[in-house]
Design a protein around this motif. Structure first.
Motif, short mmCIF file in Angstrom:
data_model
loop_
_atom_site.label_atom_id
_atom_site.label_comp_id
_atom_site.label_asym_id
_atom_site.label_seq_id
_atom_site.Cartn_x
_atom_site.Cartn_y
_atom_site.Cartn_z
N LYS A 95 0.82 -1.20 0.00
CA LYS A 95 0.00 0.00 0.00
C LYS A 95 0.86 1.27 0.00
N ALA A 96 1.86 1.30 0.88
CA ALA A 96 2.64 2.54 1.02
C ALA A 96 3.62 2.73 -0.14
N PHE A 97 4.16 1.61 -0.67
CA PHE A 97 5.17 1.72 -1.73
C PHE A 97 4.68 1.09 -3.04
N SER A 98 3.40 1.27 -3.35
CA SER A 98 2.85 0.54 -4.49
C SER A 98 3.54 0.92 -5.81
N THR A 99 3.86 2.20 -5.99
CA THR A 99 4.46 2.57 -7.29
C THR A 99 5.83 1.91 -7.44
N ALA A 100 6.61 1.92 -6.35
CA ALA A 100 7.95 1.31 -6.43
C ALA A 100 7.84 -0.20 -6.63
N LEU A 101 6.91 -0.81 -5.94
CA LEU A 101 6.74 -2.26 -6.05
C LEU A 101 6.31 -2.65 -7.47
N ASN A 102 5.59 -1.76 -8.11
CA ASN A 102 5.16 -2.06 -9.48
C ASN A 102 6.13 -1.56 -10.55
N GLY A 103 7.29 -1.07 -10.09
CA GLY A 103 8.32 -0.66 -11.05
C GLY A 103 7.98 0.61 -11.82
N ARG A 104 7.36 1.57 -11.13
CA ARG A 104 7.09 2.84 -11.81
C ARG A 104 7.78 3.97 -11.05
N CYS A 105 8.18 5.00 -11.80
CA CYS A 105 8.73 6.19 -11.15
C CYS A 105 8.53 7.33 -12.14
N LYS A 106 7.49 8.12 -11.88
CA LYS A 106 7.08 9.12 -12.85
C LYS A 106 8.18 10.17 -13.08
N ASP A 107 8.77 10.65 -11.98
CA ASP A 107 9.72 11.75 -12.12
C ASP A 107 11.07 11.32 -12.66
N LYS A 108 11.51 10.13 -12.25
CA LYS A 108 12.83 9.68 -12.73
C LYS A 108 12.74 8.22 -13.16
N PRO A 109 12.11 7.96 -14.30
CA PRO A 109 11.89 6.55 -14.71
C PRO A 109 13.19 5.75 -14.87
N GLU A 110 14.29 6.47 -15.13
CA GLU A 110 15.56 5.75 -15.34
C GLU A 110 16.06 5.08 -14.06
N LEU A 111 15.46 5.46 -12.90
CA LEU A 111 15.92 4.86 -11.63
C LEU A 111 15.37 3.46 -11.40
N VAL A 112 14.26 3.15 -12.10
CA VAL A 112 13.56 1.90 -11.79
C VAL A 112 14.46 0.68 -11.95
N ASP A 113 15.25 0.66 -13.01
CA ASP A 113 16.08 -0.52 -13.26
C ASP A 113 17.48 -0.38 -12.69
N ARG A 114 17.71 0.68 -11.91
CA ARG A 114 19.08 0.89 -11.42
C ARG A 114 19.28 0.16 -10.09
N PRO A 115 20.31 -0.69 -10.02
CA PRO A 115 20.57 -1.33 -8.73
C PRO A 115 21.26 -0.33 -7.79
#
Ligand code: SAH
Length: 479
Positions: A95-115
Motif C-alpha cells: 500500500k505505502a510503496f505501491s508505485t515502487a513495487l510495481n516498477g514505476r517512477c514518474k519523475d525519474k523513470p531511469e531509476l527503476v532498473d538501477r541497482p
C-alpha cells in the motif's frame, strides 16, 4: 514494528523518488487493521533512510476476525501480531510503496532498473526455522545477512532463544526487486498470514516472484508457506514455476538445431551443430583476444565453460547463471568433483543475475553471453547493459542471439512465433546491430558483427554475434 531502507548511493535521495514519498513529510496510509506511517530518519546526498512503521490495532484485529488461536481464549488478544513483521508488513509495503513495487517512477523513470547498494533493517521478524532458514531464503538472492537473535525473556536466559530476529540485509539491487523479495519472504519467515488465502494470492505470488522465484532453491517451501500450506493452491503455483524452469534448461536443444541435423546421418555428422558453432565462435574470439580471465554470463549448463576449461590459455573461468538448477547440471557436466584442488582453483560457478551490478564479475578480460539476452524482458536489458558494460567492463565481450529473419526457413514457421517459449524477443540483424552499436558508443567500445552458421543470402544465418572491444584511452581520444 519497523522496516528501514537505506541508500548510500549518491545522490542518496533518489530513494525518495522511487518510494514516491517526500523526505520532509510524514505520510500515513490506512490498512485493514491499523495504519502504516512512512517517514525519513535521514535524507541527504550521502544517505537516505526511509522508515515504514506499522501501527496495528490488536483489538481491531479481533473484531475483524483476525487470528484465532485454539490454545487459549486470550490468544486473540494476547499475541505477537502488533509487534512483529508479518504479512501485515507485506500489506503495508504494497500500500505505502505501491508505485515502487510495481516498477514505476514518474519523475525519474531511469531509476527503476538501477541497482542501488541497499541496506534493510527489520525489527523484529519472527522466523520459523531459525537463522539457517533465513540464510537459505535470502542468500541465493545475493543478500548478505546480519542476524541478531533475541532471548525469549532476558530475565530468564535459561528459557533460551525466541523465534524473533533483528535482521539487516545488504544487496546491490533495484528497489523494486528488494520490495518484491520482502513482500513475499516476510510472511514466509513468519509462516502465518493474517487473512485467508485464495486463488488471488497465487497470482500475487507469481507476479511478485516473477523474476526470481522459479530459480530459487527454496521455491517449494516459499510457495507452500506463502499460500498457507493449502496444497491445491501451492500445486497450482508450483506447476507454473516448474514448467517455466524446465523450459529454461531444455532450451538449448529445442533451439532448432533440428534444422541442421535433418539431413542424412553421414552428412549431419559433418555439420557441427549450430549451438556448438556459437560456442566455438565465442571461445575463438576470447582466445584471439588473448584473454586470461573469462566469465561466461548466463552459463546455463556449462557447455561453453567445458570448452573454455580445455584451453590452457585461460587461467580462470567463472560461470554465472540465475538458475540454480542449471548450475547444478553444469557442476555435473564439468565433473567438478573429479577436479584436483589446483584444477578447482581455475573454475567457479556462481548464482547471480545479470540485471544487478555484481562485484564478483568485475576484473575479467573477457565475457560471453551466448543466447542469453533474448531471455530477458526488453525493459530489463538496460540493467544488463549497465551490469556488463558499465560495471564489469571486460576488454572483450561476445554476445550471440538468434537472427529472427532466419525463422521463415523453419518448416513450421508461423508469423510471430519465436524459437523458444522463454524467448522474450528475437531480433533481426538490423535490430541487434542498432542495439549493440548504441551500447558500444555509450560505453566506449568498438563493435563488429558476424553471422553464426551457414549464411542464407536472403535472410542471413541462424544466429548472430557481436564482438565488443573496449577502446583504449588513445582510441577514445581520437574517436
Ligand atoms: N549460455 C548458455 C545458456 C543459454 S540459455 C549456453 O549457450 O549454453 C540462457 C541462460 O540464461 C539460461 O541458463 C538462463 O538461466 C540464463 N539467464 C536468464 N536470465 C538471466 C539473468 N537475468 N541473469 C543471469 N542469467 C540469466
Amino acid at each position: 514494528m519497523l522496516l528501514t531502507i537505506t541508500n548510500r548511493h549518491k545522490p542518496a535521495t533518489d530513494l525518495s523518488f522511487l518510494l514516491h514519498k517526500h523526505p520532509a513529510k510524514i505520510q500515513s496510509v490506512e490498512l485493514s487493521n491499523g495504519k502504516a506511517h512512512v517517514f525519513y530518519e535521514r535524507a541527504d546526498d550521502e544517505e537516505c533512510t526511509a522508515v515504514l512503521l506499522l501501527d496495528i490495532d490488536p483489538v481491531g484485529l479481533v473484531r475483524n476476525d483476525g487470528p484465532k488461536g485454539n490454545d487459549f481464549a486470550l490468544e486473540q488478544y494476547v499475541n505477537d501480531r502488533p509487534y512483529v513483521a508479518s504479512s501485515f508488513m507485506s500489506a503495508a509495503i504494497a500500500k505505502a510503496f505501491s508505485t515502487a513495487l510495481n516498477g514505476r517512477c514518474k519523475d525519474k523513470p531511469e531509476l527503476v532498473d538501477r541497482p542501488f547498494s541497499l541496506e534493510v533493517k527489520l525489527a523484529v521478524l519472527p522466523v520459523k526455522g531459525g537463522e539457517d532458514f533465513l540464510r537459505k531464503l535470502f542468500e541465493p538472492l545475493g543478500y548478505t545477512l546480519n542476524v541478531t537473535t533475541h532471548l525469549l525473556d532476558p530475565a530468564f536466559p535459561d528459557w533460551g532463544q525466541s523465534r524473533y530476529y533483528t535482521l539487516i540485509l545488504k544487496n546491490e539491487i533495484t528497489v523494486q526487486q528488494l520490495l518484491s523479495h520482502l513482500y513475499v519472504l516476510i510472511p514466509v519467515c513468519d509462516n502465518d498470514k493474517h487473512y485467508w488465502v485464495t486463488e488471488h494470492e497465487v497470482e500475487k505470488l507469481l507476479e511478485k516472484g516473477k523474476d526470481w522465484l522459479d530459480t530459487h532453491p527454496e521455491k517449494k517451501t516459499i510457495v507452500r508457506r506463502y499460500l498457507k500450506h493449502q496444497r491445491s493452491l501451492a500445486n497450482k503455483a508450483l506447476e507454473v514455476l516448474v514448467s517455466k524452469n524446465e523450459e529454461d534448461t531444455e532450451l538449448l536443444d529445442a533451439d532448432f538445431d533440428a534444422g541442421l541435423d535433418a539431413g542424412p546421418a553421414d552428412e549431419a555428422e559433418k555439420v557441427i551443430r549450430i549451438h556448438d558453432q556459437r560456442l566455438i565462435a565465442a571461445k575463438d574470439v576470447l582466445l584471439h583476444a588473448g584473454c586470461k580471465r573469462v566469465v561466461d554470463l548466463g552459463c546455463g549448463e556449462g557447455r561453453l565453460m567445458k570448452l573454455l576449461l580445455a584451453e590452457r590459455a585461460f587461467d580462470y573461468v567463472l560461470g554465472m547463471d540465475i538458475s540454480y538448477r542449471s548450475l547444478e547440471i553444469a557442476k555435473e557436466r564439468l565433473k567438478l568433483e573429479r577436479f584436483s584442488e589446483k584444477q578447482l582453483s581455475r573454475v567457479r560457478l556462481i548464482q547471480g543475475s545479470l540485471t544487478y551490478r555484481d562485484k564478483r564479475i568485475e576484473g575479467f578480460d573477457g565475457a560471453t553471453l551466448v543466447e542469453v539476452i533474448e531471455h530477458l524482458d526488453q525493459p530489463r536489458l538496460t540493467a544488463l547493459e549497465r551490469t556488463v558494460f558499465e560495471f564489469a567492463k571486460p576488454a572483450t565481450v561476445v554476445i550471440t542471439t538468434p537472427n529472427a529473419e532466419y525463422n521463415i526457413r523453419f518448416p513450421d514457421y508461423k508469423e510471430g512465433k519465436m524459437r523458444h517459449s522463454d524467448h522474450r524477443f528475437e531480433w533481426t540483424r538490423k535490430e541487434f546491430e542498432s542495439w549493440a552499436s548504441a551500447i558500444a558508443s555509450k560505453y566506449s567500445y568498438d563493435v563488429s558483427f558476424s553471422p553464426v552458421g551457414e549464411v542464407d543470402v536472403e535472410v542471413g544465418a541462424l544466429s548472430q554475434m557481436a564482438v565488443f572491444k573496449l577502446k583504449t584511452e588513445k582510441e577514445e581520444f581520437l574517436s
